[in-house]
Design a protein around this motif. Structure first.
Motif, PDB file in Angstrom:
ATOM      1  N   LYS A 165       0.826  -1.216   0.000  1.00 21.10           N
ATOM      2  CA  LYS A 165       0.000   0.000   0.000  1.00 21.10           C
ATOM      3  C   LYS A 165       0.858   1.264   0.000  1.00 21.10           C
ATOM      4  O   LYS A 165       0.727   2.143   0.863  1.00 21.10           O
ATOM      5  CB  LYS A 165      -0.955  -0.019   1.194  1.00 21.10           C
ATOM      6  N   THR A 167      -3.385   4.341  -6.753  1.00 19.87           N
ATOM      7  CA  THR A 167      -3.856   4.202  -5.371  1.00 19.87           C
ATOM      8  C   THR A 167      -4.334   2.789  -5.105  1.00 19.87           C
ATOM      9  O   THR A 167      -4.598   2.015  -6.027  1.00 19.87           O
ATOM     10  CB  THR A 167      -5.033   5.150  -5.069  1.00 19.87           C
ATOM     11  N   PHE A 168      -4.422   2.458  -3.832  1.00 19.42           N
ATOM     12  CA  PHE A 168      -4.954   1.148  -3.451  1.00 19.42           C
ATOM     13  C   PHE A 168      -6.299   1.323  -2.776  1.00 19.42           C
ATOM     14  O   PHE A 168      -6.837   0.394  -2.223  1.00 19.42           O
ATOM     15  CB  PHE A 168      -3.967   0.430  -2.529  1.00 19.42           C
ATOM     16  N   GLU A 169      -6.831   2.561  -2.814  1.00 21.99           N
ATOM     17  CA  GLU A 169      -8.139   2.799  -2.225  1.00 21.99           C
ATOM     18  C   GLU A 169      -9.148   2.978  -3.344  1.00 21.99           C
ATOM     19  O   GLU A 169      -8.909   3.709  -4.287  1.00 21.99           O
ATOM     20  CB  GLU A 169      -8.110   4.072  -1.367  1.00 21.99           C
TER      21      GLU A 169
END
Lengths: 422, 422
Positions: A227, A254-256
């Motif tokens: 992340k 992003t990882f969101e």
């Protein structure tokens, strides 16, 4: 104040003048109060020059002893560029120091020329940062447990930068490169292509694996696993543009999955011209066909991408798959001389004039009918689909290569990618 | 079976073709049953290329931080050539491995760009040799106690090779270079000059310090201190000449004064065109003159060679010394603007058109009248001697540079050096 990792590619480090620009840019970030770690690649052309010398002395061999020496050799490129960057940073009035992979140390396994990072000890680097130093770390390399130098393989500097950012819990890892971000598709094919402000790391993974050369796929995997917020941006903007503007430029991976990202069903159109199709026709439809055809192919170290087995008719099946262009003739020979006689298949036919076009989007998970929209658009353009392959966030089709541009443009428009981003 | 160290200079490593020849030569020695350690320099031109890049980025600075980065940079040249040589040795069918200075490790102090070797741990290398490997070790570099890369300064690969030979108690250290040995004088000046079969390390020390560029002076000091038999020989003989013949070629530098060596009173005529003379005239003859003149010169990092203070007349003395040509104008300025006014000296005069000619011979210790023979010969040729400096095994004179060739030839003949060796 944030901890920031910058990574600069070989083109950005290609001459003393360019190295000086990198130093000025890093100095701008350091003077804004950020703690800076910089990971440069070798000067462009240097790795090829070194490996070329090795090639003149001995044919490429797969022995560990030979590959160990290749790593010893290739690692010098990044060591030199790192020292040069530290010198340029000192000339800008900063306190700067460079470290090789073994000095950090960046610990890897012993798979020479394609080693994997196992751990990074950030104690030394952290102490330097606390002391006000800018730290330059060689990309691409590490040290194994017996003290041998290893390299991470081509493009490994991206992975080094992300791994260092992960180990140090950096606030952001900025990958400065010769493109200014990730696009909805290749702007040379679709002039209306636009830069994505954000892209999920899963989409980036699919795009990287589908032939988009912006980032090395392992660095994206690393960023996703740990992340690490990662940004791709241009190293060719003037070094003295406003820092706040620069910090928002390029594409953030992003990882969101935020709400905004959900809005776009399809984020981009990827394509790959580098494959060829091979079909084995009239195979007796018995259990284990796939293994009996692809087993020998895998043993010959030929990578296979899309694989299709159709419905059996009259006890006979047709089996198709794609390989890299460079392996096409070797695969065809292997099948004709070995597989077909053993299998009692009818014949093997091939087509090197194909391409693969894919739509990629994390929104496809929750939206039905995305693939069928793709098929409808291609049908309206009279483009025949030869193979189809799907994953959760991607649908790929294999088509005649002459339709590549037409297909990509039509899909780009159909999925609303021509419009400016909201 | 012996333990042999080979050292190859940058010219011998200058291209893949030449590296291949080095590998074939080493293979010949290894196949004859010897345990082989090889120390290569960087490929010719590489160190200059790297330091040139640094120079484009920042002016040379004397800060430790800057010089640390120069070492980091320059050390890559030898790392690359060592890996290439290991690859070439593998191509010859040998089991070969290369190590950097830090991998051995070669431990040094922290004087970047001119570090001194403190210790060498030979455990790893010895284990490899016992396992039948040829071991290639980067010359020129080491690691300090904080894990920073250091280099030994220009020509440091000779010193590395001798230090490794000393640490491993090697039977002989062979320095392969672009000359085929040590000569009684420069053959370009005296065609009758002949190669010495042996020379004592003390004579070699004097010759090296007197401008003979065959060996780096520190390597000779090292060889003398640890009594390492050291041989200078040509890397341009065909690699496949008979090993026994090759092993006796070149010049052996010994630390034993055997009877044969005693026979020659003078072993060679050395000379140096690179100096200039400065005289401070009419200095009030008070204690401490030398210090008050040379103190400021030393502080300005100007190296002084021959120093003469004449007899005082009328309470005034004349004081002369030589410096390198490159420091001549700086030294002259310094003396005129600072030293002369403070000292109340009369004036400063200089002469850049001088040269230094020396006779060197361990036999001078036990033979009287050698220096006077030198003075007689020069007098017969009507050459005026401007300065004289002597040591136990050397007598040097400073003369007008236009007489250099004449003086060297006359001395070469007078001391029987034109005759074939016995």
């Amino acid at each position: 104040m944030a901890l920031i990792v910058h990574k600069y590619g070989g083109t950005s480090m290609g001459s003393p003048e360019r190295i000086r620009n990198v130093a000025k840019r890093v100095a701008k970030w350091a003077r804004a109060g950020h703690q800076m770690v910089v990971v440069p690649s070798a000067m462009s052309g240097e790795t090829n020059r070194l490996l070329g010398l090795a090639g003149e002395l001995a044919p490429a061999k797969s022995t560990a002893e030979y590959q160990r020496e290749l790593d010893m050799l290739a690692a010098t490129g990044e060591q030199a560029s790192s020292a040069l960057l530290a010198i340029a940073l000192q000339a800008e009035g900063l306190d700067a120091i460079s470290y090789t992979g073994w000095q950090v140390p960046v610990r890897t396994d012993s798979s020479y020329t394609k080693a994997r990072i196992e751990s990074i000890d950030d104690q030394r680097v952290r102490a330097d940062l606390a002391g006000g130093k800018v730290v330059v770390i060689t990309g691409f390399q590490g040290i194994d447990e017996d003290g041998h130098i290893t390299t991470l393989g081509r493009g490994g500097s991206d992975t080094s930068a992300v791994a260092i950012a992960a180990a140090m819990k950096a606030d952001e890892c900025l990958i400065y490169t010769d493109v200014d971000g990730v696009y909805t598709t290749d702007p040379r094919v679709v002039p209306a292509a636009r830069r994505l402000h954000t892209v999920s790391f899963e989409e980036m993974l699919e795009m990287a694996s589908l032939g988009s050369k912006v980032l090395q796929i392992r660095s994206v995997e690393f960023a996703g696993k740990y992340k690490v917020p990662m940004r791709v941006l241009s190293s060719f903007t003037p070094w003295d543009i406003d820092l706040a503007e620069e910090a928002q430029s390029g594409t953030l991976i992003t990882f969101e999955e935020d709400e905004k990202m959900e809005k776009a069903v399809v984020s981009g159109i990827a394509f790959n011209r580098g494959e060829a199709k091979i079909s084995v026709l009239g195979v007796p439809d018995t259990p284990g066909i796939a293994y009996r055809i692809l087993g020998p192919v895998a043993e010959a170290n030929i990578e296979v991408d899309v694989i299709i087995q159709n419905i059996s008719k009259d006890g006979k099946a047709d089996f198709s798959f794609t390989v890299n262009h460079s392996d096409y003739n070797r695969a065809l020979d292997l099948l004709r001389t070995k597989v077909v006689p053993e299998l009692g298949a009818q014949e093997v036919v091939g087509d090197p004039h194909i391409c693969k076009v894919s739509i990629v989007g994390i929104g496809m998970r929750s939206h039905v009918g995305v693939a069928s929209t793709m098929f409808r658009v291609l049908s309206q353009e009279n483009i025949n689909i030869q193979m189809i392959s799907t994953s959760e966030i991607k649908t790929s089709v294999v088509i005649d290569e002459k339709y590549l541009e037409l297909a990509v443009r039509a899909l780009h428009t159909a999925f609303d990618l021509d419009k400016p981003a909201e």
